[in-house]
Write a protein that holds these residues in place. Structure first.
Motif, PDB file in Angstrom:
ATOM      1  N   MET A   1       0.276  -9.330   2.069  1.00  0.00           N
ATOM      2  CA  MET A   1       0.465  -7.881   1.980  1.00  0.00           C
ATOM      3  C   MET A   1      -0.196  -7.143   3.129  1.00  0.00           C
ATOM      4  N   THR A   2       0.386  -5.983   3.444  1.00  0.00           N
ATOM      5  CA  THR A   2      -0.235  -5.073   4.406  1.00  0.00           C
ATOM      6  C   THR A   2      -1.334  -4.305   3.684  1.00  0.00           C
ATOM      7  N   LYS A   3      -2.154  -3.579   4.432  1.00  0.00           N
ATOM      8  CA  LYS A   3      -3.209  -2.780   3.813  1.00  0.00           C
ATOM      9  C   LYS A   3      -2.611  -1.745   2.868  1.00  0.00           C
ATOM     10  N   ASP A   4      -1.521  -1.111   3.258  1.00  0.00           N
ATOM     11  CA  ASP A   4      -0.882  -0.111   2.400  1.00  0.00           C
ATOM     12  C   ASP A   4      -0.383  -0.732   1.097  1.00  0.00           C
ATOM     13  N   GLU A   5       0.187  -1.924   1.176  1.00  0.00           N
ATOM     14  CA  GLU A   5       0.654  -2.608  -0.023  1.00  0.00           C
ATOM     15  C   GLU A   5      -0.524  -2.978  -0.935  1.00  0.00           C
ATOM     16  N   LEU A   6      -1.608  -3.462  -0.346  1.00  0.00           N
ATOM     17  CA  LEU A   6      -2.802  -3.798  -1.126  1.00  0.00           C
ATOM     18  C   LEU A   6      -3.375  -2.561  -1.816  1.00  0.00           C
ATOM     19  N   ASP A   7      -3.414  -1.445  -1.102  1.00  0.00           N
ATOM     20  CA  ASP A   7      -3.902  -0.198  -1.690  1.00  0.00           C
ATOM     21  C   ASP A   7      -3.035   0.222  -2.867  1.00  0.00           C
ATOM     22  N   GLN A   8      -1.729   0.111  -2.711  1.00  0.00           N
ATOM     23  CA  GLN A   8      -0.801   0.506  -3.775  1.00  0.00           C
ATOM     24  C   GLN A   8      -0.975  -0.383  -5.009  1.00  0.00           C
TER      25      GLN A   8
ATOM     26  N   THR B   1      -1.225 -11.610  -2.271  1.00  0.00           N
ATOM     27  CA  THR B   1      -2.054 -10.593  -1.623  1.00  0.00           C
ATOM     28  C   THR B   1      -2.326 -10.950  -0.160  1.00  0.00           C
ATOM     29  N   THR B   2      -2.343 -12.229   0.161  1.00  0.00           N
ATOM     30  CA  THR B   2      -2.587 -12.646   1.548  1.00  0.00           C
ATOM     31  C   THR B   2      -1.419 -12.299   2.461  1.00  0.00           C
TER      32      THR B   2
ATOM     33  N   SER C   1      -3.679  -2.182  -5.839  1.00  0.00           N
ATOM     34  CA  SER C   1      -4.993  -1.972  -6.455  1.00  0.00           C
ATOM     35  C   SER C   1      -5.029  -0.659  -7.237  1.00  0.00           C
TER      36      SER C   1
END
Length: 74
Positions: free
Chosen positions: A24-31, A21-22, A33
């Motif tokens: 990942m981009t914000k978009d990847e984290l959103d996907q 997770t560290t 989650s």
């Protein structure tokens, strides 16, 4: 939990992500989650149980029928 399960990173066991997770981009984290939440709902709702979450300092239960109730502290 056996020792092998403890060594498997949480992002592989629960999120199915291919990287930490560290990294990942914000978009990847959103996907990721969104995917985790969807699976948690499916599992809980299939057993007739709610998911419990917090928002704005309050705790809520979301039920399989779509009802969302605030959980009151006693």
């Amino acid at each position: 939990m056996d020792m092998e399960q403890q060594r498997v990173p949480i992002f592989l066991r629960y999120g199915g992500a291919e990287k930490l997770t560290t990294e990942m981009t914000k978009d990847e984290l959103d996907q990721v989650s969104d995917s985790i939440l969807k699976r948690a709902k499916e599992k809980a709702f299939s057993k007739g149980r709610p998911i419990v979450f917090g928002e704005d300092g309050k705790v809520y239960a979301e039920w399989p029928d779509g009802r969302i109730e605030e959980i009151k502290a006693e």
